[in-house]
Design a protein around this motif. Structure first.
Motif, short mmCIF file in Angstrom:
data_model
loop_
_atom_site.label_atom_id
_atom_site.label_comp_id
_atom_site.label_asym_id
_atom_site.label_seq_id
_atom_site.Cartn_x
_atom_site.Cartn_y
_atom_site.Cartn_z
N LEU B 88 0.83 -1.20 0.00
CA LEU B 88 0.00 0.00 0.00
C LEU B 88 0.86 1.25 0.00
N LEU B 89 2.00 1.20 0.71
CA LEU B 89 2.90 2.36 0.72
C LEU B 89 3.39 2.67 -0.69
N PHE B 90 3.77 1.61 -1.43
CA PHE B 90 4.21 1.83 -2.81
C PHE B 90 3.09 2.45 -3.64
N VAL B 91 1.87 1.89 -3.47
CA VAL B 91 0.74 2.39 -4.26
C VAL B 91 0.48 3.86 -3.94
N VAL B 92 0.44 4.17 -2.63
CA VAL B 92 0.15 5.56 -2.24
C VAL B 92 1.26 6.48 -2.72
N ALA B 93 2.53 6.02 -2.62
CA ALA B 93 3.64 6.86 -3.09
C ALA B 93 3.47 7.18 -4.58
N ALA B 94 3.05 6.17 -5.35
CA ALA B 94 2.88 6.37 -6.78
C ALA B 94 1.76 7.37 -7.07
N PHE B 95 0.60 7.18 -6.42
CA PHE B 95 -0.51 8.09 -6.65
C PHE B 95 -0.19 9.50 -6.17
N TYR B 96 0.56 9.55 -5.07
CA TYR B 96 0.98 10.85 -4.51
C TYR B 96 1.82 11.58 -5.56
N ALA B 97 2.77 10.85 -6.14
CA ALA B 97 3.64 11.47 -7.14
C ALA B 97 2.81 11.98 -8.32
N LEU B 98 1.83 11.18 -8.72
CA LEU B 98 0.95 11.56 -9.83
C LEU B 98 0.22 12.86 -9.49
N ASP B 99 -0.26 12.92 -8.23
CA ASP B 99 -0.99 14.10 -7.76
C ASP B 99 -0.09 15.33 -7.78
N VAL B 100 1.17 15.13 -7.37
CA VAL B 100 2.11 16.26 -7.33
C VAL B 100 2.37 16.79 -8.73
N VAL B 101 2.59 15.85 -9.66
CA VAL B 101 2.89 16.26 -11.03
C VAL B 101 1.72 17.03 -11.62
N ARG B 102 0.51 16.63 -11.21
CA ARG B 102 -0.68 17.33 -11.71
C ARG B 102 -0.93 18.65 -10.99
N GLY B 103 -0.04 19.01 -10.08
CA GLY B 103 -0.19 20.30 -9.40
C GLY B 103 -0.98 20.22 -8.11
N GLY B 104 -1.11 19.03 -7.54
CA GLY B 104 -1.83 18.89 -6.27
C GLY B 104 -1.02 19.48 -5.13
N HIS B 105 -1.72 19.85 -4.09
CA HIS B 105 -1.02 20.36 -2.91
C HIS B 105 -1.82 20.00 -1.68
N GLY B 106 -1.18 20.19 -0.51
CA GLY B 106 -1.82 19.79 0.74
C GLY B 106 -2.80 20.82 1.24
N GLU B 107 -3.12 20.74 2.51
CA GLU B 107 -4.08 21.63 3.13
C GLU B 107 -3.58 23.07 3.08
N ASP B 108 -4.47 23.98 3.31
CA ASP B 108 -4.15 25.41 3.27
C ASP B 108 -3.66 25.81 1.88
#
Lengths: 504, 196
Positions: B88-108
């Motif tokens: 699951l850590l690998f999966v989340v890391a991958a999706f996280y990276a995808l989100d970052v590349v798409r310009g995602g960001h955290g709270e605030d």
């Protein structure tokens, strides 16, 4: 009726001068720690846990009752006066509260928050008295698979419902679950993830995780940005409410309580949703809609009440199921465990006197806050004027003292620092902390239930699905998990419709 | 709910403005706080993905070492949970990276992203903290705790050296007498054993 008698016994246990003094102490320290920016109720309990080690369980729990409400009360004061929500549940309070303070109505904002918290706390604690035994009766019929399902639901829900980004919620949750796995496996006695470090064999305490990520992390975060000096603090005049303030506040208090308690009582309901709902409701119902956004008292009264009621509500699953769903409940559960007490359906039978004393302590602490703190608010505000370097030096000092005293090993301090660095990273990248905290404490519990279920079924995976309860819960989990897909499809179809309209 | 989340966004947008309006601190480099956070994706977030991936690898390597024996009272053993977590850590890391590349960001709204990060102060604070951990058993809590408080206060920007030291000693002595002797908490006396 039986419960009421037990509660009366609880009150009689509290109403001795010595115990009242302890309650007073708890309320006072709880308020003081809860007010410190960046900390909150959970931190108040976690940092103060070592103080109670020398006490009898009864006294310790009376103190927790006081710290619990004191910490929440302190948190809302900071939110109103500093424009910094200490915890996500105070975000909404800041919206109108800080504006009120700016407009010179800080005293009224604090008063409506304080009285609203008292009203909501009292209502919610009464509800707790009646709802918890019912939950216990329901819980006694549950088997290991059902518990497993409930815990998975709580984990998935805290990671995905709260916060703005699911993927960050799950990252935080997984980190917490990994931390929870460290140590000796309870069934086979094998060491997991200790990498040969003997001090890790007993695992990492939830309190260390909470103090490290929140308190040490906050200190490092301050160091990272070097925002020294004190924040702008708005002076408060006399804390009082005029007739029109009362008229405008009582409705939001009651509605906020009604919204907050059920959300708190449901695993992973949280305080964020009910505070927002309360804010939105009050804005819709208010006769002073134009004041919203400029400092409407309803916008403080409702969400503050919802916040307090939901916090009391979270004690229902904590006491009845042993299921902590927010940081405060997680730390409380850890506190129970240090006394060798395991919350859950059997708690009310085995430790009946203790539980009812705790609940009576909540009532007493809540009442004390109102009587003592309303006049003392201006004095509390002085706490916020302590220069940040001393404030955070003090926090690091007490965090280290607590960590060392708990384990008697300097190694615990390194863990504290490592978790502080993780907390720093989470602040920098906007990753929510609650899923991590809940993961640390619920992860091992869920694993135990899963392995127990599989033991009953002889290793067959169907053993994880027990009776109708777990079917329903897996249904809920599926809805939570698939919700973004549904809303995405809905958005898409709406967008398509819009396009058609434009074309036509 | 939409109005609710609007409210959050509003709050998030207002906060940087508040910070910008605050008087500049005496000796700090706070310009970065005022600066608009960049429009391009915050690629520093990829460090988080790397961390998650590394953690996943550590978890799986450790799990592989575990004896996977199945007893009758524990058919699955201690192995499956860490393996599932690792995957699951690998999966989340991958999706996280995808989100970052798409310009995602955290709270605030990722409002903290563009801020200046003062690594020197962080390192100094960690140093003070570690000093306490190294010295506590030898020098005892009263001395090491005083060093911790004094050092942290100075690192965090206090320039009143004597006052900070006075507070530190009072706090350390107070907690030692109050908690270790009064409540029986396990705080070491160290070299001052017999004097205190």
């Amino acid at each position: 009726m039986e419960n009421l008698n037990a509660l009366l016994d609880g009150f009689s246990a509290i109403l001795t001068p010595g115990n009242l003094l302890i309650a007073l102490l708890g309320v006072t320290i709880g308020t003081a720690v809860g007010m410190l920016p960046g900390l909150g109720t959970a931190m108040a309990i976690a940092l103060l846990l070592p103080i109670t080690y020398g006490m009898e369980p009864t006294q310790a729990f009376i103190m927790f009752g006081g710290i619990f409400y004191g910490g929440m009360y302190g948190g809302s004061t900071t939110a109103i006066l500093l424009n910094t929500p200490g915890q996500s549940s105070s975000v909404v309070t800041v919206l109108e509260g800080f504006k009120m303070a700016r407009a010179g109505r800080g005293g009224q904002a604090l008063a409506t928050a304080a009285i609203g918290s008292f009203v909501a706390g009292t209502i919610a604690t009464i509800a707790l008295v009646f709802v918890t035994p019912i939950t216990v009766e329901f819980a006694i019929g549950l088997g290991a698979p059902d518990y497993f399902a409930i815990m998975v639901m709580a984990l998935v829900a805290t990671a995905s419902v709260l916060g703005s980004s699911r993927i960050r919620g799950f990252a935080s949750l997984l980190f917490g679950l990994v931390v929870g796995t460290i140590g000796i496996d309870a069934v086979t006695g094998q060491q997991r993830l200790t990498y040969g470090v003997p001090e890790l064999a007993n695992g990492i305490e939830i309190v260390t995780v909470a103090v490290g990520a929140f308190a040490v992390g906050e200190a490092l975060w301050l160091a990272a940005r070097r925002r020294n000096g004190t924040d702008e603090i708005i002076p408060v005049g006399r804390v009082w409410m005029g007739k029109s303030d009362w008229r405008r506040s009582w409705g939001p208090w009651l509605r906020g309580s009604a919204l907050g308690f059920p959300f708190g009582a449901v695993p992973a309901g949280g305080a964020e949703v009910p505070t927002f709902l309360s804010y939105v409701t009050e804005r819709r119902l208010s006769k002073h809609k134009d004041e919203f956004g400029k400092g409407a008292i309803e916008g403080v009264a409702g969400p503050e009440a919802a916040n307090n009621a939901s916090a009391a509500g979270t004690l229902v699953p904590m006491l009845a199921l042993g299921l902590p769903c927010n940081a405060t409940a997680a730390v409380m559960l850890a506190a129970f465990q240090t006394y060798g007490i395991q919350p859950g359906p059997l708690l009310f039978e085995e430790q009946s006197a203790l539980v009812w004393t705790l609940i009576a302590g909540l009532f007493v602490g809540n009442a004390m806050l109102l009587v003592l703190n309303m006049p003392l608010i201006p004095m509390w505000v002085k706490l916020l004027r302590i220069p940040k370097p001393y404030l955070f030096a003090g926090i690091l000092f007490f965090a280290s003292m607590g960590a060392y005293a708990t384990s008697g090993q300097a190694f615990e301090l390194y863990i504290l620092l490592a978790l502080g660095l993780v907390g720093l990273g989470m602040r920098r990248f906007g990753i929510p902390m609650l899923p991590m905290i809940v993961g640390v404490i619920l992860g091992p519990m869920a694993e135990r239930q899963a392995r127990m279920s599989l033991q009953l079924s002889g290793g067959d995976l169907s053993g994880l699905i027990g009776g109708p309860v777990s079917w329903v819960i897996y249904g809920v989990i599926a809805v939570i998990a698939l919700w973004p897909l549904v809303s995405w499809l809905r958005r898409r179809s709406r967008a398509a419709k819009d396009r058609e309209l434009v074309a036509a | 709910m939409t109005t609710g989340s609007d409210a959050v966004e509003q709050a998030a947008q207002e906060r940087p403005a508040e910070e910008a309006g605050r008087a500049p601190d005496t000796d700090t480099t706070d310009e970065a706080v005022v600066a608009e956070h960049p429009k391009q994706p915050d690629f520093a977030q990829l460090w988080v993905c790397g961390f998650l991936g590394l953690l996943g690898a550590l978890v799986i390597v450790d799990a592989a070492r575990l004896g996977g024996f199945a007893a009758s009272n524990d058919p699955i053993g201690p192995k499956p949970v860490p393996i599932i977590l690792g995957i699951l850590l690998f999966v989340v890391a991958a999706f996280y990276a995808l989100d970052v590349v798409r310009g995602g960001h955290g709270e605030d709204e990722g409002a903290n992203a563009g801020q200046h990060f003062d690594w020197k102060t962080i390192a100094a604070l960690c140093g003070v903290f570690i000093a306490n951990a190294l010295l506590i058993d030898w020098l005892g809590w009263v001395i090491s705790g005083s060093i911790l408080f004094w050092g942290s206060a100075i690192v965090l920007g206090s320039r009143k050296y004597v006052l900070a030291l006075a507070i530190a000693v009072v706090l350390a002595l107070g907690t030692f007498y109050g908690f270790a002797i009064g409540l029986g908490l396990g705080l070491p006396a160290g070299v001052l054993q017999g004097i205190l």
